[in-house]
Design a protein around this motif. Sequence first.
Motif: not given
Length: 445
Positions: A135, A162, A166-167, A219-220, A223
């Motif tokens: 990431l 972060t 995220f996970r 998802v990345a 975020h």
Amino acid sequence: MDRQQEFVLRTIEEHDIRFVRLWFTDVLGTLKSVAVAPAELEGAFSEGLGFDGSSIEGLARVFESDMLVRPDASSFQILTWRGERPGTARMFADIRLPDGRASMADPRNVLQRVLTGAAKAGYTFYVHPEIEFYLFDKKPASGEIPVPVDNAGFFDHVPHGTGQDFRKAAIMLLETMGISVEFSHHEAGPGQNEIDLRYADALTMSDNIQTFRAIIREVALEHGLFASFMPKPLAHQPGSGMHSHVSLFEGDNNAFHDPAGRYQLSQTGQQFIAGILHHAPELSAITNQYVNSYKRLWGGAEAPAYICWGHNNRSAMVRVPMYKPGKGASTRVEIRSIDSAANPYLTYAVLLAAGMRGIEQGYELPPESEDDVWNLSDQERLAMGLRPLPASLDHAIHLMEESELVAETLGEHVFDFFLRNKRAEWAAYRDQVTRFELDEYLSLP
């Protein structure tokens, strides 16, 4: 129309799904998508949906470009991460020729053919991958070095971190898509993460891996981050692998398990490992398909560079994990050379083919390696008979070119296209002048 197809049509109506995306994969593993209106699905199930195959890497030549995508109803899922109303769903699709025959250029079909061969021998092939990725704060501009989201290390707990947030978000989405997760944690590199998927048959798992990559990237972006599956994005840091635990089952019985065997490993399991080790060099262009892949393999940090096996030896290419007493179904083999950018369909196809060749021809398992292979000298490795994996993509290409096993497994079309593509990649890489060369050699006398 079968029951699964009827279920899909009924679910689409009940959930007000207005867009259905048919997903398929090109020869290099890039996910492709075409949207179809729900009203067209019944025809797509029975006849397929036409598209120009010559525009997709490796699927068809211009003069034979007409292709069909036929959705696989068993892979239907609502895309919960999109949060749209009306909703969106997806199905994986098989590539067909205009006459309805399976396309020999479809990576999904390559795997299906090998799985069918194993099934005729009485086996089902199961896979459990550990997928690593990085990431970064953002996608770097050309020439910029990517900046990791943190400086944490292996298994580090970062309060309000972060990566941790995220996970959590990624796993929740994976679970809603029917993809079960076993473990997740921070990996050894800064900004590096690992998520392990619960075992499934190889075709389902390959579909899951493609879905996993799409979800991780989505998802990345949500975020404000950038996720990369590049095998080695950072110098002097660990690369990203896709260690895969594999096993063969005969019905409900694990064919790799023998309570009387060494490490409870059956003769079938030993021969399977022997097949993987024997054919490993010629498989490398598939399991490690990019120029950058060989910087991971030969960069240390537990990436395997030598062809050997061991029990709980993480420097070995193939590892036999510790057996869980009373759980024969858990006996398995871990293949550690695969990187996270591999095409899962082709990768699991050639690995299964190599393992099956070992079983069919009764390959003998070489002696176990108990040492840390990386800390041995070249002379010690030579004395132990440890062969190296290819040191570059160029080397891997030459070995694959001579492989009857890989040619037979992939089929002529995929085999030829893959080699042509990789030769072009190597030629383009060889033409570059890197920052290292400029720093080292620009001022030579």
